[in-house]
Scaffold this motif. Structure first.
Motif, mmCIF file in Angstrom:
data_model
loop_
_atom_site.group_PDB
_atom_site.id
_atom_site.type_symbol
_atom_site.label_atom_id
_atom_site.label_comp_id
_atom_site.label_asym_id
_atom_site.label_seq_id
_atom_site.Cartn_x
_atom_site.Cartn_y
_atom_site.Cartn_z
ATOM 1 N N GLY A 55 0.811 -1.215 0.000
ATOM 2 C CA GLY A 55 0.000 0.000 0.000
ATOM 3 C C GLY A 55 0.840 1.258 0.000
ATOM 4 N N LEU A 57 2.229 4.745 -2.093
ATOM 5 C CA LEU A 57 1.920 5.644 -3.199
ATOM 6 C C LEU A 57 3.018 5.493 -4.237
ATOM 7 C CD1 LEU A 57 0.760 8.795 -1.207
ATOM 8 C CD2 LEU A 57 -0.666 7.220 -2.523
ATOM 9 N N GLN A 74 -4.969 0.981 -1.249
ATOM 10 C CA GLN A 74 -3.826 1.422 -2.045
ATOM 11 C C GLN A 74 -3.138 0.238 -2.731
ATOM 12 O OE1 GLN A 74 -3.001 4.748 -2.625
ATOM 13 N NE2 GLN A 74 -1.835 3.742 -4.260
#
Length: 148
Positions: A55, A57, A74
């Motif tokens: 998860g 970015l 995510q």
């Protein structure tokens, strides 16, 4: 855009016949995999093997805040984006392996999972793991098939 490294994989079947399948090692632009010792995904013929996703970015080396639900969202978004970069969708996934830092979070993960996948669901394994990378709560790897 993907960087592709092409190779030939020789598969020896029963008997003496040999078949060749193209192998492509794929990393999305900005992928962390470009700087780490693995490929984001590998295509062998019509099968795509996705490395475990966390998860994080894109381009970051830490997980999103918010615990199992935020990380699960995510993680599955990262998988969806990896597939989309290859013109695939979550419907092309045939198998997932789910690693959870705490198996008691399995139910919370499943609620997120069913928002990304629909029936008939891919085959799946899930287990608790001790010490996921970056202190993650969840890691998911998938296998997808390119439909003709």
């Amino acid at each position: 855009m993907h960087s592709k490294i092409k190779a030939v994989l020789l598969a020896v079947s029963i008997g003496t016949s040999v078949q060749a399948a193209e192998v492509s090692f794929l990393n999305s632009s900005g992928s962390l995999a470009a700087d780490l010792p693995f490929s984001e995904s590998v295509r062998v013929g019509d099968t795509i093997y996705l490395s475990g996703q966390l998860g994080t970015l894109p381009g970051e080396m830490s997980t999103v805040p918010g615990g199992i639900v935020a990380e699960s969202i995510q993680t599955l978004t990262n998988i969806r984006n990896t597939l989309a970069a290859q013109s695939l969708t979550m419907n092309d996934v045939v198998k997932c392996t789910v690693m959870l830092a705490d198996i008691s979070e399995w139910g919370a993960f499943n609620k997120v999972y069913t928002a990304f996948f629909s029936k008939p669901y891919p085959a799946r394994s899930a287990f608790a793991a001790s010490g996921l990378a970056l202190g993650a709560r969840v890691e998911v790897e998938c296998i997808a098939v390119v439909k003709s």
